[in-house]
Design a protein around this motif. Structure first.
Motif: not given
Length: 180
Positions: A128-141
């Motif tokens: 999981m990647f999170v931007d600098l505001t804490g918003k999830r920008i990519l989830r890969y299972t």
């Protein structure tokens, strides 16, 4: 101890020291991950202050063969470590962990509670990647198949392509098929 044995032991220590100095550096997946006290809100501030582009989370569990494969074949590669350390803070989260954590929005709980209830991690690994505001920008299972795919995932975030396309499309356009 006999004189011969003392000399042999000394030579063995010198030889083993030389082998360590002359052998290629052994890199572990642990070198990939940054230390954290479990407060992801604070880690966002650290990422901003360090000029990072976001935070990468690796949700895993101890007995996950796919997690171990990624750690032993991808996350231990020096070029992967250098790229991800340059652009992201990288944290491993044990989905069975009992350590207390604070999430990006201030929610608190154990690593297991946050993984299960907040992020709905049902299989591992989850990348999981999170931007600098804490918003999830990519989830890969699931694990990436290759180092190239994992590096492409990082580039997808760094270049900002996640804003205009899905990773599956981006991957299809950028990964070259391997000839049979």
């Amino acid at each position: 101890m006999t004189k011969w044995l003392k000399v042999s032991v000394r030579k063995l220590f010198v030889l083993s020291g030389l082998l360590l100095v002359l052998s290629p550096t052994y890199v572990q997946a642990a070198d990939f991950f940054d230390e954290t006290f479990g407060n992801l809100q604070e880690e966002l501030d650290n990422a901003k202050d360090s000029g990072k582009q976001g935070i990468f989370l690796f949700f895993q569990m101890k007995d996950c063969p796919f997690c171990h494969r990624m750690e032993n074949t991808i996350l231990n590669q020096p070029d992967v470590i250098a790229y991800y350390k340059k652009h992201f803070l990288n944290f491993s989260i044990d989905i069975e962990g009992s350590n207390e954590m604070t999430d990006f929005d201030g929610t608190t709980g154990t690593a297991q509670e946050l993984a299960e209830k907040k992020y709905r991690v049902r299989a591992t690994p989850v990348l999981m990647f999170v931007d600098l505001t804490g918003k999830r920008i990519l989830r890969y299972t699931g694990p990436t198949r290759t180092k190239q795919e994992f590096m492409l995932m990082g580039k997808f975030i760094v270049d900002g392509d996640y804003k205009t396309t899905k990773f599956t499309r981006y991957k299809r356009e950028h990964l070259k098929p391997i000839a049979p």
